[in-house]
Design a protein around this motif. Structure first.
Motif, PDB file in Angstrom:
ATOM      1  N   GLN A  23     -61.505 -31.888  60.488  1.00 46.15           N
ATOM      2  CA  GLN A  23     -60.328 -32.693  60.157  1.00 46.15           C
ATOM      3  C   GLN A  23     -59.209 -31.840  59.567  1.00 46.15           C
ATOM      4  OE1 GLN A  23     -59.642 -35.797  60.956  1.00 46.15           O
ATOM      5  NE2 GLN A  23     -61.587 -35.828  62.031  1.00 46.15           N
ATOM      6  N   ILE A  24     -59.573 -30.843  58.786  1.00 38.28           N
ATOM      7  CA  ILE A  24     -58.555 -29.961  58.212  1.00 38.28           C
ATOM      8  C   ILE A  24     -57.861 -29.160  59.304  1.00 38.28           C
ATOM      9  CG2 ILE A  24     -58.248 -27.918  56.747  1.00 38.28           C
ATOM     10  CD1 ILE A  24     -60.272 -29.168  54.833  1.00 38.28           C
ATOM     11  N   ARG A  25     -58.587 -28.804  60.353  1.00 39.19           N
ATOM     12  CA  ARG A  25     -57.994 -28.066  61.471  1.00 39.19           C
ATOM     13  C   ARG A  25     -57.117 -28.938  62.361  1.00 39.19           C
ATOM     14  NH1 ARG A  25     -63.485 -25.908  62.143  1.00 39.19           N
ATOM     15  NH2 ARG A  25     -63.579 -24.076  60.828  1.00 39.19           N
ATOM     16  N   ASN A  26     -57.225 -30.237  62.242  1.00 38.51           N
ATOM     17  CA  ASN A  26     -56.420 -31.171  63.023  1.00 38.51           C
ATOM     18  C   ASN A  26     -55.048 -31.290  62.355  1.00 38.51           C
ATOM     19  OD1 ASN A  26     -55.388 -33.170  64.598  1.00 38.51           O
ATOM     20  ND2 ASN A  26     -57.033 -34.637  64.211  1.00 38.51           N
ATOM     21  N   THR A  27     -54.167 -30.334  62.637  1.00 43.85           N
ATOM     22  CA  THR A  27     -52.891 -30.260  61.917  1.00 43.85           C
ATOM     23  C   THR A  27     -51.974 -31.441  62.215  1.00 43.85           C
ATOM     24  OG1 THR A  27     -51.988 -28.841  63.653  1.00 43.85           O
ATOM     25  CG2 THR A  27     -52.923 -27.763  61.721  1.00 43.85           C
ATOM     26  N   LYS A  28     -52.036 -31.983  63.416  1.00 35.50           N
ATOM     27  CA  LYS A  28     -51.177 -33.129  63.747  1.00 35.50           C
ATOM     28  C   LYS A  28     -51.508 -34.331  62.863  1.00 35.50           C
ATOM     29  CE  LYS A  28     -49.716 -36.007  67.604  1.00 35.50           C
ATOM     30  NZ  LYS A  28     -49.895 -36.311  69.027  1.00 35.50           N
ATOM     31  N   ALA A  29     -52.782 -34.628  62.722  1.00 35.64           N
ATOM     32  CA  ALA A  29     -53.196 -35.755  61.874  1.00 35.64           C
ATOM     33  C   ALA A  29     -52.892 -35.465  60.405  1.00 35.64           C
ATOM     34  CB  ALA A  29     -54.681 -36.035  62.062  1.00 35.64           C
ATOM     35  N   LEU A  30     -53.101 -34.232  59.983  1.00 39.10           N
ATOM     36  CA  LEU A  30     -52.846 -33.858  58.592  1.00 39.10           C
ATOM     37  C   LEU A  30     -51.360 -33.996  58.258  1.00 39.10           C
ATOM     38  CD1 LEU A  30     -54.320 -32.772  56.104  1.00 39.10           C
ATOM     39  CD2 LEU A  30     -53.770 -30.482  56.886  1.00 39.10           C
ATOM     40  N   LEU A  31     -50.497 -33.504  59.131  1.00 42.07           N
ATOM     41  CA  LEU A  31     -49.055 -33.609  58.899  1.00 42.07           C
ATOM     42  C   LEU A  31     -48.574 -35.054  58.966  1.00 42.07           C
ATOM     43  CD1 LEU A  31     -47.783 -30.479  60.830  1.00 42.07           C
ATOM     44  CD2 LEU A  31     -47.954 -30.793  58.362  1.00 42.07           C
ATOM     45  N   MET A  32     -49.158 -35.852  59.845  1.00 48.42           N
ATOM     46  CA  MET A  32     -48.798 -37.273  59.925  1.00 48.42           C
ATOM     47  C   MET A  32     -49.188 -37.994  58.639  1.00 48.42           C
ATOM     48  SD  MET A  32     -47.419 -39.784  61.404  1.00 48.42           S
ATOM     49  CE  MET A  32     -47.126 -39.341  63.078  1.00 48.42           C
ATOM     50  N   GLY A  33     -50.359 -37.692  58.115  1.00 51.33           N
ATOM     51  CA  GLY A  33     -50.790 -38.304  56.856  1.00 51.33           C
ATOM     52  C   GLY A  33     -49.889 -37.919  55.699  1.00 51.33           C
ATOM     53  N   ILE A  34     -49.505 -36.648  55.628  1.00 48.48           N
ATOM     54  CA  ILE A  34     -48.605 -36.186  54.570  1.00 48.48           C
ATOM     55  C   ILE A  34     -47.244 -36.866  54.708  1.00 48.48           C
ATOM     56  CG2 ILE A  34     -47.325 -34.166  53.740  1.00 48.48           C
ATOM     57  CD1 ILE A  34     -49.877 -32.527  54.347  1.00 48.48           C
ATOM     58  N   PHE A  35     -46.735 -36.956  55.939  1.00 47.80           N
ATOM     59  CA  PHE A  35     -45.450 -37.605  56.174  1.00 47.80           C
ATOM     60  C   PHE A  35     -45.493 -39.075  55.746  1.00 47.80           C
ATOM     61  CE2 PHE A  35     -42.621 -40.004  59.036  1.00 47.80           C
ATOM     62  CZ  PHE A  35     -41.408 -39.448  58.657  1.00 47.80           C
ATOM     63  N   CYS A  36     -46.535 -39.771  56.135  1.00 48.97           N
ATOM     64  CA  CYS A  36     -46.640 -41.193  55.766  1.00 48.97           C
ATOM     65  C   CYS A  36     -46.774 -41.370  54.254  1.00 48.97           C
ATOM     66  CB  CYS A  36     -47.829 -41.834  56.477  1.00 48.97           C
ATOM     67  SG  CYS A  36     -47.567 -42.086  58.229  1.00 48.97           S
ATOM     68  N   GLN A  37     -47.567 -40.491  53.610  1.00 45.81           N
ATOM     69  CA  GLN A  37     -47.810 -40.621  52.176  1.00 45.81           C
ATOM     70  C   GLN A  37     -46.568 -40.318  51.346  1.00 45.81           C
ATOM     71  OE1 GLN A  37     -50.870 -41.452  50.418  1.00 45.81           O
ATOM     72  NE2 GLN A  37     -49.330 -41.660  48.839  1.00 45.81           N
ATOM     73  N   PHE A  38     -45.809 -39.301  51.733  1.00 45.93           N
ATOM     74  CA  PHE A  38     -44.707 -38.853  50.891  1.00 45.93           C
ATOM     75  C   PHE A  38     -43.324 -39.294  51.365  1.00 45.93           C
ATOM     76  CE2 PHE A  38     -48.080 -35.802  49.902  1.00 45.93           C
ATOM     77  CZ  PHE A  38     -48.112 -35.953  48.528  1.00 45.93           C
ATOM     78  N   VAL A  39     -43.211 -39.844  52.582  1.00 45.43           N
ATOM     79  CA  VAL A  39     -41.906 -40.278  53.073  1.00 45.43           C
ATOM     80  C   VAL A  39     -41.902 -41.779  53.386  1.00 45.43           C
ATOM     81  CG1 VAL A  39     -40.174 -39.971  54.874  1.00 45.43           C
ATOM     82  CG2 VAL A  39     -41.399 -37.983  53.999  1.00 45.43           C
ATOM     83  N   ILE A  40     -42.772 -42.201  54.288  1.00 42.43           N
ATOM     84  CA  ILE A  40     -42.760 -43.594  54.744  1.00 42.43           C
ATOM     85  C   ILE A  40     -43.136 -44.571  53.629  1.00 42.43           C
ATOM     86  CG2 ILE A  40     -43.791 -45.239  56.373  1.00 42.43           C
ATOM     87  CD1 ILE A  40     -41.909 -43.262  57.685  1.00 42.43           C
ATOM     88  N   LEU A  41     -44.248 -44.327  52.944  1.00 42.66           N
ATOM     89  CA  LEU A  41     -44.708 -45.277  51.923  1.00 42.66           C
ATOM     90  C   LEU A  41     -43.724 -45.407  50.760  1.00 42.66           C
ATOM     91  CD1 LEU A  41     -47.012 -47.226  51.561  1.00 42.66           C
ATOM     92  CD2 LEU A  41     -48.282 -45.447  50.389  1.00 42.66           C
ATOM     93  N   PRO A  42     -43.188 -44.314  50.195  1.00 39.00           N
ATOM     94  CA  PRO A  42     -42.164 -44.502  49.154  1.00 39.00           C
ATOM     95  C   PRO A  42     -40.909 -45.206  49.674  1.00 39.00           C
ATOM     96  CG  PRO A  42     -43.048 -42.290  49.040  1.00 39.00           C
ATOM     97  CD  PRO A  42     -43.594 -42.903  50.288  1.00 39.00           C
ATOM     98  N   PHE A  43     -40.520 -44.917  50.910  1.00 38.40           N
ATOM     99  CA  PHE A  43     -39.355 -45.586  51.486  1.00 38.40           C
ATOM    100  C   PHE A  43     -39.605 -47.089  51.621  1.00 38.40           C
ATOM    101  CE2 PHE A  43     -36.996 -47.078  55.249  1.00 38.40           C
ATOM    102  CZ  PHE A  43     -35.707 -46.919  54.756  1.00 38.40           C
ATOM    103  N   LEU A  44     -40.771 -47.468  52.090  1.00 39.29           N
ATOM    104  CA  LEU A  44     -41.094 -48.894  52.198  1.00 39.29           C
ATOM    105  C   LEU A  44     -41.127 -49.562  50.826  1.00 39.29           C
ATOM    106  CD1 LEU A  44     -43.841 -48.863  54.967  1.00 39.29           C
ATOM    107  CD2 LEU A  44     -41.468 -49.621  55.166  1.00 39.29           C
ATOM    108  N   GLY A  45     -41.652 -48.859  49.821  1.00 40.32           N
ATOM    109  CA  GLY A  45     -41.627 -49.393  48.462  1.00 40.32           C
ATOM    110  C   GLY A  45     -40.207 -49.611  47.973  1.00 40.32           C
ATOM    111  N   PHE A  46     -39.327 -48.654  48.264  1.00 46.08           N
ATOM    112  CA  PHE A  46     -37.926 -48.782  47.888  1.00 46.08           C
ATOM    113  C   PHE A  46     -37.273 -49.974  48.587  1.00 46.08           C
ATOM    114  CE2 PHE A  46     -33.467 -47.758  48.826  1.00 46.08           C
ATOM    115  CZ  PHE A  46     -32.975 -47.675  47.528  1.00 46.08           C
ATOM    116  N   ILE A  47     -37.555 -50.123  49.872  1.00 44.49           N
ATOM    117  CA  ILE A  47     -36.991 -51.240  50.636  1.00 44.49           C
ATOM    118  C   ILE A  47     -37.449 -52.580  50.052  1.00 44.49           C
ATOM    119  CG2 ILE A  47     -37.020 -52.386  52.899  1.00 44.49           C
ATOM    120  CD1 ILE A  47     -35.199 -49.937  52.745  1.00 44.49           C
TER     121      ILE A  47
END
Length: 85
Positions: free
Chosen positions: A32-56
């Protein structure tokens, strides 16, 4: 809270976290750590999408300061209650 209650609570929490981590298969985790696409998607969702949705939500519902700040902290916190959904 008494000293004994505090120590017992921390010991039980340690046992719970240790028990959960003991069930992790190292080979599966390495894959799973070698799966960079999934890792980057998770980081993006955790630090960008979820806070943005909370703000909205805070802006849309016009929450008061205390409740709005609480929601923003929860949605922005890695390991917060929403990160495991």
């Amino acid at each position: 809270m008494s000293w004994l209650t505090s120590v017992a609570g921390n010991l039980l929490l340690f046992c719970l976290v240790f028990g959960m981590s003991a069930t992790v298969d190292i080979r599966c985790m390495q894959a799973q750590i070698r799966n960079t696409k999934a890792l980057l998607m998770g980081i993006f969702c955790q630090f960008v999408i979820l806070p943005f949705l909370g703000f909205i939500v805070v802006r849309f519902l016009e929450l008061d300061e205390a409740l709005g700040l609480t929601l923003l902290v929860v949605t922005s916190s890695p390991g917060g209650s929403y990160s495991n959904w």
